[in-house]
Structures are given as structure tokens and as C-alpha cells.
Design an enzyme around this catalytic site. Sequence first.
Site, PDB file in Angstrom:
ATOM      1  N   TYR A 131     -31.667  -0.255  37.076  1.00 34.17           N
ATOM      2  CA  TYR A 131     -32.541   0.484  36.155  1.00 34.17           C
ATOM      3  C   TYR A 131     -31.709   1.373  35.233  1.00 34.17           C
ATOM      4  O   TYR A 131     -31.938   1.408  34.016  1.00 34.17           O
ATOM      5  CB  TYR A 131     -33.545   1.301  36.972  1.00 34.17           C
ATOM      6  CG  TYR A 131     -34.390   2.266  36.172  1.00 34.17           C
ATOM      7  CD1 TYR A 131     -35.415   1.812  35.347  1.00 34.17           C
ATOM      8  CD2 TYR A 131     -34.172   3.648  36.253  1.00 34.17           C
ATOM      9  CE1 TYR A 131     -36.198   2.700  34.623  1.00 34.17           C
ATOM     10  CE2 TYR A 131     -34.945   4.542  35.541  1.00 34.17           C
ATOM     11  CZ  TYR A 131     -35.953   4.070  34.721  1.00 34.17           C
ATOM     12  OH  TYR A 131     -36.716   4.949  33.997  1.00 34.17           O
TER      13      TYR A 131
HETATM   14  P1  NAP Z   1     -46.086   3.175  33.614  1.00 34.24           P
HETATM   15  O1  NAP Z   1     -47.368   3.869  33.875  1.00 34.24           O
HETATM   16  O2  NAP Z   1     -45.539   2.255  34.675  1.00 34.24           O
HETATM   17  O3  NAP Z   1     -46.252   2.358  32.250  1.00 34.24           O
HETATM   18  C1  NAP Z   1     -45.405   1.321  31.882  1.00 34.24           C
HETATM   19  C2  NAP Z   1     -46.172   0.416  30.930  1.00 34.24           C
HETATM   20  O4  NAP Z   1     -45.304  -0.685  30.565  1.00 34.24           O
HETATM   21  C3  NAP Z   1     -47.441  -0.198  31.533  1.00 34.24           C
HETATM   22  O5  NAP Z   1     -48.551   0.044  30.711  1.00 34.24           O
HETATM   23  C4  NAP Z   1     -47.127  -1.675  31.596  1.00 34.24           C
HETATM   24  O6  NAP Z   1     -48.227  -2.520  31.324  1.00 34.24           O
HETATM   25  C5  NAP Z   1     -46.117  -1.814  30.457  1.00 34.24           C
HETATM   26  N1  NAP Z   1     -45.416  -3.085  30.630  1.00 34.24           N
HETATM   27  C6  NAP Z   1     -44.743  -3.527  31.704  1.00 34.24           C
HETATM   28  N2  NAP Z   1     -44.332  -4.783  31.513  1.00 34.24           N
HETATM   29  C7  NAP Z   1     -44.782  -5.155  30.279  1.00 34.24           C
HETATM   30  C8  NAP Z   1     -44.698  -6.337  29.525  1.00 34.24           C
HETATM   31  N3  NAP Z   1     -44.099  -7.440  29.985  1.00 34.24           N
HETATM   32  N4  NAP Z   1     -45.267  -6.376  28.291  1.00 34.24           N
HETATM   33  C9  NAP Z   1     -45.909  -5.277  27.792  1.00 34.24           C
HETATM   34  N5  NAP Z   1     -46.030  -4.125  28.477  1.00 34.24           N
HETATM   35  C10 NAP Z   1     -45.482  -4.063  29.713  1.00 34.24           C
HETATM   36  O7  NAP Z   1     -44.915   4.205  33.283  1.00 34.24           O
HETATM   37  P2  NAP Z   1     -45.022   5.768  32.931  1.00 34.24           P
HETATM   38  O8  NAP Z   1     -45.222   6.551  34.176  1.00 34.24           O
HETATM   39  O9  NAP Z   1     -45.942   5.944  31.784  1.00 34.24           O
HETATM   40  O10 NAP Z   1     -43.515   6.028  32.454  1.00 34.24           O
HETATM   41  C11 NAP Z   1     -43.026   5.511  31.229  1.00 34.24           C
HETATM   42  C12 NAP Z   1     -41.548   5.294  31.312  1.00 34.24           C
HETATM   43  O11 NAP Z   1     -40.851   6.500  31.661  1.00 34.24           O
HETATM   44  C13 NAP Z   1     -41.168   4.319  32.420  1.00 34.24           C
HETATM   45  O12 NAP Z   1     -41.033   3.057  31.867  1.00 34.24           O
HETATM   46  C14 NAP Z   1     -39.833   4.816  32.943  1.00 34.24           C
HETATM   47  O13 NAP Z   1     -38.777   3.944  32.604  1.00 34.24           O
HETATM   48  C15 NAP Z   1     -39.607   6.133  32.255  1.00 34.24           C
HETATM   49  N6  NAP Z   1     -39.193   7.213  33.163  1.00 34.24           N
HETATM   50  C16 NAP Z   1     -39.694   7.343  34.406  1.00 34.24           C
HETATM   51  C17 NAP Z   1     -39.307   8.422  35.225  1.00 34.24           C
HETATM   52  C18 NAP Z   1     -39.928   8.626  36.583  1.00 34.24           C
HETATM   53  O14 NAP Z   1     -39.686   9.680  37.190  1.00 34.24           O
HETATM   54  N7  NAP Z   1     -40.703   7.706  37.085  1.00 34.24           N
HETATM   55  C19 NAP Z   1     -38.413   9.360  34.746  1.00 34.24           C
HETATM   56  C20 NAP Z   1     -37.903   9.206  33.464  1.00 34.24           C
HETATM   57  C21 NAP Z   1     -38.319   8.155  32.667  1.00 34.24           C
HETATM   58  P3  NAP Z   1     -49.482  -2.673  32.368  1.00 34.24           P
HETATM   59  O15 NAP Z   1     -50.284  -1.400  32.197  1.00 34.24           O
HETATM   60  O16 NAP Z   1     -50.172  -3.881  31.871  1.00 34.24           O
HETATM   61  O17 NAP Z   1     -48.885  -2.807  33.736  1.00 34.24           O
END
Ligand code: NAP
Length: 216
Positions: A131
Site C-alpha cells: 500500500y
Molecule cells: P473508502 O470508503 O474505502 O472509499 C474508497 C472508494 O474507492 C469506494 O467508494 C470504492 O468504491 C472506490 N473504489 C474502489 N475500487 C474502485 C474501482 N475499481 N473503481 C472505482 N472506484 C473504486 O475509503 P475512505 O475511508 O473514504 O478513504 C479514502 C482514501 O484515504 C483511501 O483510499 C485510503 O487510501 C486513504 N487513506 C486512508 C487512511 C486510513 O487511516 N484508513 C489514512 C490515510 C489515507 P465502492 O464504494 O464501490 O466500494
Amino acid sequence: MKILVVGANGQIGKHLVGLIQDSGSHTARAMIRKQEQVSHFESVGAETAVVNLEGEIEDIAKAAEGVDAIVFTAGSGPNTGADKTLMIDLDGAVKTIKAAEMAGVKRFVMVSSYDTTRKAIQEAPESFAPYVVAKHYADEWLRGTNLDFTIVHPGLLTNDSGTGKVEIAGEVAMGEVSREDVAQVLFGTLEDNSTIGKEFQVVTGSTSVKEALGNL
Ligand code: NAP
């Protein structure tokens, strides 16, 4: 501004589309991957584009036609393996950057992760390293373009209610930040052109988003 939110159905994405639509001055186009996700966005007045990030760059470019800015907040999430991390967090991000160039969209805001340095790759636990690698190279790709980019590095995401108060700087101590506050930071970033060409870490703090961005 019309803003394409890539990953709009995600937790940050939904908050961001809401903020954009509520602003009265900007409109969102939600890029989502399933037809059944359309109705939510139509109900808040946003445009939609159903495109899978694993598909063709041309389809992403078509979704980006006529927008003023793109926010990439998609991600494969913690429940899939390194294969999807490669396909979404790296290839999906780079394809979106290329699509921005194809569609002539200059402004690009990337939701990265807290630390995407080479040191962070080396220090990451084995399961987390792919990642960090994906995010590292997606960020690198964006820095090498002529786009008006901003790279946002959030700390540990929570589902707490937003406080509107953050700590933002090139480097801040690791901490939590709510997805709602990250969405506010993304919205503020889009509205503040002094953030172009910059990247910063963000955690919850005591300064208003607008002021914190202005102090960068
Ligand atoms: P999330 O709720 O998992 O949202 C990710 C989105 O990406 C979902 O809507 C998903 O679609 C979409 N996606 C996945 N595969 C796809 C594809 N093939 N085509 C089009 N869309 C696709 O994530 P979040 O909580 O909003 O976080 C956003 C980002 O922040 C994450 O991606 C992560 O890398 C980053 N981040 C996370 C952390 C942490 O503590 N977790 C910290 C720093 C940064 P579906 O709704 O259809 O599944």
C-alpha cells in the site's frame, strides 16, 4: 467550479460531494463504479459518471470532460489484497492523472496516505508495504506532471464527527483525523489556490481548516 470526485461513493468521497453540493458555488460530478450507487448522488443534485478504475483511461478522461478540478479519493481498502492495491491505489491513481491530462483538467488533488516516503516503505510491516509503495509511486507520478496538484496526507482516519479544527504542515506528529474533517480540508484546498504545488500532512488539531491551509 465543477469538481470530479473519483471514489465518490467512499466515506470521504460522500462527505466531499455533500460539501460541494451544499456550497451553492460549486457542483460535483461523482465518479462511481456501480449503477445502483447513482441514486444517492442524484438525490443531492450531483452529476454522476459510472466508471471502473480498472477500466480504460479513455473512460476516466470522458468522465473528466468539462470539469475544473479532480479529487482522487478512491482506494482498494483494507479487505482486498496487494493485487487490488496495485490496480486501484497505484494504477487507478496514475490512470486518473493521465485522464486529467487527456481531458485538459489542470487542478488535481490527491488523497494520499500519512507517510509515502521511501523510509516509510522500508519501515512498513510486510502486509502494509504494498500500500505504501502504491501511494509512494502515485504521488511521485503526480509530482512529475505539469498539473496544478496538491497532495494531502491524512493521519489515521476515523468516523468521528468533524470538528473543523486541524493541524496541517509538511510534517505533523501522527494522529487521528475524521473523514469529515479530511473532506473539509479537500474542499478548502480546492478553494485556496495557494495550496497548488504543495503537499501536507493533516491530523485533528486546533486551527480552522481555512486558517491552517492559509498558513502553509
Ligand atoms: P473508502 O470508503 O474505502 O472509499 C474508497 C472508494 O474507492 C469506494 O467508494 C470504492 O468504491 C472506490 N473504489 C474502489 N475500487 C474502485 C474501482 N475499481 N473503481 C472505482 N472506484 C473504486 O475509503 P475512505 O475511508 O473514504 O478513504 C479514502 C482514501 O484515504 C483511501 O483510499 C485510503 O487510501 C486513504 N487513506 C486512508 C487512511 C486510513 O487511516 N484508513 C489514512 C490515510 C489515507 P465502492 O464504494 O464501490 O466500494
